[in-house]
Motif scaffolding. Structure first.
Motif, PDB file in Angstrom:
ATOM      1  N   ARG A   1      37.697  24.923  56.842  1.00  0.00           N
ATOM      2  CA  ARG A   1      39.002  26.505  57.554  1.00  0.00           C
ATOM      3  C   ARG A   1      38.822  26.921  56.001  1.00  0.00           C
ATOM      4  O   ARG A   1      38.560  28.542  56.105  1.00  0.00           O
ATOM      5  N   THR A   2      38.749  26.083  54.819  1.00  0.00           N
ATOM      6  CA  THR A   2      38.741  26.891  52.859  1.00  0.00           C
ATOM      7  C   THR A   2      38.236  27.387  52.678  1.00  0.00           C
ATOM      8  O   THR A   2      36.781  26.741  52.916  1.00  0.00           O
ATOM      9  N   LEU A   3      37.959  27.853  51.745  1.00  0.00           N
ATOM     10  CA  LEU A   3      36.748  28.259  50.743  1.00  0.00           C
ATOM     11  C   LEU A   3      37.659  27.396  49.215  1.00  0.00           C
ATOM     12  O   LEU A   3      38.504  28.050  48.876  1.00  0.00           O
ATOM     13  N   CYS A   4      36.278  27.568  48.320  1.00  0.00           N
ATOM     14  CA  CYS A   4      36.172  26.748  47.248  1.00  0.00           C
ATOM     15  C   CYS A   4      35.917  27.460  46.094  1.00  0.00           C
ATOM     16  O   CYS A   4      34.548  27.621  46.503  1.00  0.00           O
ATOM     17  N   SER A   5      36.325  28.559  45.516  1.00  0.00           N
ATOM     18  CA  SER A   5      35.072  29.018  44.552  1.00  0.00           C
ATOM     19  C   SER A   5      35.746  28.738  43.476  1.00  0.00           C
ATOM     20  O   SER A   5      36.378  28.801  42.895  1.00  0.00           O
ATOM     21  N   ALA A   6      34.735  29.634  41.810  1.00  0.00           N
ATOM     22  CA  ALA A   6      35.006  29.840  41.085  1.00  0.00           C
ATOM     23  C   ALA A   6      35.873  30.810  40.696  1.00  0.00           C
ATOM     24  O   ALA A   6      35.528  31.421  41.071  1.00  0.00           O
ATOM     25  N   GLY A   7      36.743  30.181  39.764  1.00  0.00           N
ATOM     26  CA  GLY A   7      37.306  31.266  39.539  1.00  0.00           C
ATOM     27  C   GLY A   7      37.200  32.073  38.385  1.00  0.00           C
ATOM     28  O   GLY A   7      36.112  31.913  37.524  1.00  0.00           O
ATOM     29  N   ALA A   8      37.793  33.722  38.174  1.00  0.00           N
ATOM     30  CA  ALA A   8      36.997  34.180  37.129  1.00  0.00           C
ATOM     31  C   ALA A   8      37.743  33.758  35.436  1.00  0.00           C
ATOM     32  O   ALA A   8      37.298  33.993  34.623  1.00  0.00           O
ATOM     33  N   VAL A   9      38.728  32.412  35.476  1.00  0.00           N
ATOM     34  CA  VAL A   9      38.801  32.265  34.311  1.00  0.00           C
ATOM     35  C   VAL A   9      37.664  30.400  33.935  1.00  0.00           C
ATOM     36  O   VAL A   9      36.967  30.038  35.278  1.00  0.00           O
TER      37      VAL A   9
END
Length: 505
Positions: free
Chosen positions: A281-289
């Motif tokens: 139900r949540t998403l895991c994305s690449a951070g800007a760092v």
């Protein structure tokens, strides 16, 4: 003094903003535009020419200011909305209107993906659900439904990628954008060959993939001549708009979260490892760092619903927002029982239902326009509160919530958020979190700061205003949230959303 131009490509406008390295705004230019809703059911498109024209106009405006003031420019940083798709030819000329991130025509393509890989398999690979929200199903739709366009396509670009090509002539994206395609492996930050194979997307159609904060080229001679900025000035991909907003809101360590409300809303918490919800139900994305992750839950239509309500129900002209906000303030917490569900273009987290629709519920003859205005801002805050709870259910610590975006200029909305979240809400005195985050990203890349925390301490130096929850209102809002869940569940369980998505003859 090193100055940096930030190009921030939002869903409703493109802004070019000239900042000093310390975050002082020297000049800004903006051009509004609109997406096209409703041409066909579930279609949301935009003509890429709107972004090209806005980019050319705003950079010319900034270039003129730089020339008059005798200023230097050290770099151009780009941040933008995510998960829209533009097919282009070898020269970067668009071949079709952009399929926007809210577009949901690719539901059949999502079903085809799930026939090949399970939802959990895709989620563990990409950090994403299989949903029309993301890029790969839209790419698959173009291949299946527009074969003549597909035959001419050289690259499939996101909005940031398109703008980067206009600036540098290079086809390139960064991991914080690529992670929204369903084609990037969230563990390796590289294209996932199995997802490419299953989707049927030609690997050559994808742009080069680099870490966020990368220098991707210099300003072309043609663009430099048009806008008056130096040829070859470095162009830096700052990152996706929500990841950049997280930088500028100090979501750089565990315990910090942000809720950024623009056209839609995004709730983001920091993570130093990939983190997955057991029900996806949540998403895991690449951070800007580079080398970090964010855990994310999003809502498609929030600020957009607020603007829609103003346009439809407040004909007061230039004073419409002020009148609407004052009326909303006078209506009591709970809006006299009126509830807004803001699923005007489907639901992302926590329900993930592309067929969901918005509604006002519990209207009576005693309901006033003011009550409905209050229900709009409360309904948006309630939806965000559900996502805050969702992230906490993963074990993500959230001690306070930083807020940004256009709606957060309203004290009323910020207080409602604090009451709905049952947490302190921190609001920094700048609604341009995405552009400031892109500034931080570029400044670190240029070596102006040792790291992102140091950049934050300098660029966002002011202490935030803090809104504390009112316990009595929080208790009332918790009961309303329970009612909202019951209403959604009843509609979904009885197939109401599917019924109302059928086209009547």
């Amino acid at each position: 003094m090193e100055n940096i131009v930030v190009v921030d490509v939002g869903t409703s406008s493109l802004k070019a903003m000239l900042y000093t390295r310390a975050g002082h705004l020297l000049h800004a230019a903006a051009r509004p535009y609109d997406s096209e809703f409703g041409r066909k059911p579930n279609y949301v498109e935009q003509d890429p020419q709107t972004w090209r024209s806005a980019l050319f106009d705003t950079l010319k405006d900034v270039g003129d200011h730089v020339a008059v003031k005798g200023l230097d420019v050290a770099a151009i940083a780009v941040t933008s909305q995510r998960a829209s798709v533009i097919p282009v030819d070898r020269d970067g000329v668009p071949l079709h209107k952009a399929l926007m991130w809210q577009d949901k025509r690719s539901i059949p393509q999502c079903e085809a993906l799930l026939a090949e890989l399970s939802l959990d398999d895709v989620y563990q690979r990409t950090g994403l659900r299989v949903n029309p929200y993301f890029s790969a199903p839209k790419m698959m739709w173009l291949k299946a439904e527009r074969p003549q366009i597909h035959a001419q396509t050289h690259k499939l670009l996101g909005v940031q990628d398109y703008v980067a090509h206009l600036l540098t002539g290079r086809f390139v994206t960064d991991a914080s954008q690529a992670c929204r395609t369903l084609l990037m492996n969230i563990g390796t930050f590289d294209w996932d060959e199995d997802m490419i194979r299953v989707s049927g997307i030609d690997r050559d159609f994808l742009p080069d993939l680099v870490p966020p904060g990368s220098r991707v080229g210099g300003l072309t001679a043609a663009m430099a001549a048009h806008c008056g900025l130096p040829e070859g000035v470095p162009v830096i991909l700052g990152g996706g708009d929500q990841q950049c907003a997280a930088l500028a809101l100090d979501v750089l360590q565990p315990g910090a979260a942000e809720a950024n409300t623009g056209t839609g809303s995004f709730v983001i918490a920091y993570s130093d490892e990939p983190r997955f919800h057991p029900e996806c139900r949540t998403l895991c994305s690449a951070g800007a760092v580079p080398g970090t992750w964010i855990v994310e839950a999003g809502i498609f239509t929030t600020g957009l619903v607020h603007r829609w309500f103003k346009e439809q129900f407040y004909p007061e002209g230039a004073d419409a927002y002020a009148v609407m906000n004052e009326e909303a303030r006078r209506s009591p917490p709970g809006a006299k029982g009126v509830l807004l569900v803001p699923h005007f273009e489907g639901s992302a987290a926590p329900y993930w239902n592309p067929l969901a629709r918005g509604l006002f519920f519990n209207l009576t003859m005693a309901t006033t326009r003011a009550d409905m205005a209050r229900a709009v801002v409360e309904g948006i805050a309630f939806e965000i509160a559900k996502d805050v709870q969702l992230l906490e259910s993963l074990g993500v610590p959230i001690e306070s919530v930083r807020v940004a975006g256009g709606l957060t200029t309203l004290d009323l909305f910020n207080q409602i958020q604090a009451d709905a979240f049952a947490k302190p809400v921190l609001h920094y005195d700048n609604s341009e979190a995405s552009s400031l985050g892109a500034l931080m990203s570029a400044a670190v890349t240029l070596g102006l700061y040792a790291d992102h925390p140091q950049a934050f301490r300098t660029i966002v130096a002011d202490e935030p205003e803090t809104y504390l929850p009112d316990d009595a209102v929080t208790r009332r809002y918790r009961r309303i949230l329970q009612r909202k869940d019951a209403l959604y569940d009843a509609l979904d369980a009885h197939g109401i959303y599917a019924t109302f998505n059928q086209v009547l003859d």
